[in-house]
Write a protein that holds these residues in place. Structure first.
Motif, PDB file in Angstrom:
ATOM      1  N   GLY A 112      -5.872  -6.114  -3.943  1.00 49.68           N
ATOM      2  CA  GLY A 112      -7.324  -6.852  -3.623  1.00 49.68           C
ATOM      3  C   GLY A 112      -8.278  -6.154  -4.013  1.00 49.68           C
ATOM      4  N   THR A 113      -9.315  -6.332  -3.253  1.00 51.56           N
ATOM      5  CA  THR A 113     -10.488  -5.947  -3.089  1.00 51.56           C
ATOM      6  C   THR A 113     -10.935  -4.271  -2.928  1.00 51.56           C
ATOM      7  OG1 THR A 113     -11.306  -7.055  -1.307  1.00 51.56           O
ATOM      8  CG2 THR A 113     -11.563  -8.338  -3.400  1.00 51.56           C
ATOM      9  N   PRO A 114     -10.265  -3.789  -2.095  1.00 53.42           N
ATOM     10  CA  PRO A 114     -10.590  -2.589  -1.895  1.00 53.42           C
ATOM     11  C   PRO A 114     -11.007  -1.465  -2.849  1.00 53.42           C
ATOM     12  CG  PRO A 114      -8.517  -2.942  -0.889  1.00 53.42           C
ATOM     13  CD  PRO A 114      -8.944  -4.057  -1.712  1.00 53.42           C
ATOM     14  N   GLY A 115     -11.890  -0.787  -2.818  1.00 51.53           N
ATOM     15  CA  GLY A 115     -12.228   0.130  -3.766  1.00 51.53           C
ATOM     16  C   GLY A 115     -11.243   1.511  -3.494  1.00 51.53           C
ATOM     17  N   VAL A 116     -11.446   2.258  -4.542  1.00 49.87           N
ATOM     18  CA  VAL A 116     -10.626   3.735  -4.427  1.00 49.87           C
ATOM     19  C   VAL A 116     -11.207   4.355  -3.216  1.00 49.87           C
ATOM     20  CG1 VAL A 116     -10.346   5.706  -5.328  1.00 49.87           C
ATOM     21  CG2 VAL A 116     -10.182   3.616  -6.830  1.00 49.87           C
ATOM     22  N   ALA A 117     -12.464   4.557  -2.937  1.00 48.67           N
ATOM     23  CA  ALA A 117     -13.030   5.163  -1.675  1.00 48.67           C
ATOM     24  C   ALA A 117     -12.394   4.737  -0.647  1.00 48.67           C
ATOM     25  CB  ALA A 117     -14.478   5.362  -1.957  1.00 48.67           C
ATOM     26  N   GLN A 118     -12.321   3.532  -0.303  1.00 47.31           N
ATOM     27  CA  GLN A 118     -11.708   2.780   1.050  1.00 47.31           C
ATOM     28  C   GLN A 118     -10.250   3.255   1.034  1.00 47.31           C
ATOM     29  OE1 GLN A 118     -12.729  -1.287   1.243  1.00 47.31           O
ATOM     30  NE2 GLN A 118     -11.234  -1.701   3.065  1.00 47.31           N
ATOM     31  N   ILE A 119      -9.653   3.162  -0.171  1.00 44.59           N
ATOM     32  CA  ILE A 119      -8.266   3.442   0.100  1.00 44.59           C
ATOM     33  C   ILE A 119      -7.916   4.994   0.331  1.00 44.59           C
ATOM     34  CG2 ILE A 119      -5.962   3.790  -1.235  1.00 44.59           C
ATOM     35  CD1 ILE A 119      -7.247   1.024  -2.831  1.00 44.59           C
ATOM     36  N   ALA A 120      -8.825   5.706  -0.301  1.00 49.99           N
ATOM     37  CA  ALA A 120      -8.833   7.198  -0.016  1.00 49.99           C
ATOM     38  C   ALA A 120      -9.149   7.603   1.398  1.00 49.99           C
ATOM     39  CB  ALA A 120      -9.792   8.030  -0.880  1.00 49.99           C
ATOM     40  N   ARG A 121      -9.911   6.985   1.914  1.00 49.01           N
ATOM     41  CA  ARG A 121     -10.328   7.010   3.500  1.00 49.01           C
ATOM     42  C   ARG A 121      -9.100   6.869   4.166  1.00 49.01           C
ATOM     43  NH1 ARG A 121     -15.243   5.291   1.866  1.00 49.01           N
ATOM     44  NH2 ARG A 121     -14.873   3.025   2.186  1.00 49.01           N
ATOM     45  N   ARG A 122      -8.578   5.567   4.129  1.00 47.92           N
ATOM     46  CA  ARG A 122      -7.239   5.271   4.715  1.00 47.92           C
ATOM     47  C   ARG A 122      -6.150   6.393   4.733  1.00 47.92           C
ATOM     48  NH1 ARG A 122      -4.569   0.268   5.410  1.00 47.92           N
ATOM     49  NH2 ARG A 122      -6.504  -0.912   5.292  1.00 47.92           N
ATOM     50  N   LEU A 123      -5.938   6.868   3.431  1.00 50.52           N
ATOM     51  CA  LEU A 123      -4.960   7.947   3.212  1.00 50.52           C
ATOM     52  C   LEU A 123      -5.404   9.270   3.893  1.00 50.52           C
ATOM     53  CD1 LEU A 123      -4.345   7.432  -0.721  1.00 50.52           C
ATOM     54  CD2 LEU A 123      -2.748   7.021   1.265  1.00 50.52           C
ATOM     55  N   ARG A 124      -6.521   9.612   3.830  1.00 48.99           N
ATOM     56  CA  ARG A 124      -7.003  10.767   4.727  1.00 48.99           C
ATOM     57  C   ARG A 124      -6.996  10.651   5.928  1.00 48.99           C
ATOM     58  NH1 ARG A 124     -11.998  10.872   2.533  1.00 48.99           N
ATOM     59  NH2 ARG A 124     -11.238  11.870   0.679  1.00 48.99           N
ATOM     60  N   THR A 125      -6.936   9.681   6.709  1.00 45.53           N
ATOM     61  CA  THR A 125      -6.494   9.487   7.949  1.00 45.53           C
ATOM     62  C   THR A 125      -5.241   9.655   8.273  1.00 45.53           C
ATOM     63  OG1 THR A 125      -6.313   6.993   8.138  1.00 45.53           O
ATOM     64  CG2 THR A 125      -8.329   7.782   8.587  1.00 45.53           C
ATOM     65  N   TRP A 126      -4.439   9.582   7.345  1.00 48.84           N
ATOM     66  CA  TRP A 126      -2.772   9.686   7.683  1.00 48.84           C
ATOM     67  C   TRP A 126      -2.460  11.213   7.454  1.00 48.84           C
ATOM     68  CZ3 TRP A 126      -1.170   4.779   4.434  1.00 48.84           C
ATOM     69  CH2 TRP A 126      -1.391   3.738   5.478  1.00 48.84           C
ATOM     70  N   ASP A 127      -3.282  11.871   7.052  1.00 48.04           N
ATOM     71  CA  ASP A 127      -3.103  13.210   6.736  1.00 48.04           C
ATOM     72  C   ASP A 127      -2.570  14.136   7.989  1.00 48.04           C
ATOM     73  OD1 ASP A 127      -3.174  16.082   5.862  1.00 48.04           O
ATOM     74  OD2 ASP A 127      -4.490  15.542   4.237  1.00 48.04           O
ATOM     75  N   THR A 128      -1.661  14.949   7.934  1.00 50.04           N
ATOM     76  CA  THR A 128      -1.069  15.683   9.162  1.00 50.04           C
ATOM     77  C   THR A 128      -1.645  16.969   9.268  1.00 50.04           C
ATOM     78  OG1 THR A 128       0.798  16.467   7.776  1.00 50.04           O
ATOM     79  CG2 THR A 128       1.010  14.419   9.346  1.00 50.04           C
ATOM     80  N   ASP A 129      -2.171  17.445   8.305  1.00 48.45           N
ATOM     81  CA  ASP A 129      -2.887  18.949   8.118  1.00 48.45           C
ATOM     82  C   ASP A 129      -4.369  19.062   8.770  1.00 48.45           C
ATOM     83  OD1 ASP A 129      -0.680  19.934   7.011  1.00 48.45           O
ATOM     84  OD2 ASP A 129      -1.329  19.640   5.050  1.00 48.45           O
TER      85      ASP A 129
END
Length: 129
Positions: A112-129
């Motif tokens: 849909g509409t989320p931009g790359v930056a928004q997707i990247a922020r979500r991915l970063r919140t799932w980082d275990t390091d």
């Protein structure tokens, strides 16, 4: 083996994506190679000696978004997009912890509409390091 360098992520290549597709249930065949080349080009893109996407998270987000929006397999395109994204981050030394339903939701939302930056922020919140 060299440790991943977050300042210089591993480049993405076609073989990486083809291998990721082979690992999916049912080994879906590629219907269209164009999106695979588009994903590789987008993730590796640079201008004026700088990466367009300056972090592994942004690169992974661009990969996810490209593969979701441009289906290339006979089936399982969202699963392929997600697993490619996650594997790319792992290649670059980033491990994610998430609930499977959240990953499914993110892959679906990426169409849909989320931009790359928004997707990247979500991915970063799932980082275990």
């Amino acid at each position: 083996m060299n440790q991943p360098n977050p300042q210089h992520p591993h480049p993405l290549d076609l073989q990486f994506l083809l291998h990721a597709a082979e690992l999916l249930d049912g080994d879906p065949q590629v219907d269209d190679y164009g999106p695979l080349y588009a994903a590789v080009g987008r993730v590796n893109a640079h201008a004026m000696d700088r990466d367009i996407y300056g972090s592994p998270y942004l690169k992974a987000a661009a990969l996810l978004q490209t593969l979701v929006k441009l289906p290339c397999l006979e089936h399982s395109n969202e699963a392929f997009a997600w697993h490619s994204c996650e594997a790319y981050l792992a290649l670059n030394g980033r491990r994610l912890t998430y609930r499977p339903k959240d990953a499914v939701a993110l892959a679906h939302e990426a169409a849909g509409t989320p931009g790359v930056a928004q997707i990247a922020r979500r991915l970063r919140t799932w980082d275990t390091d």
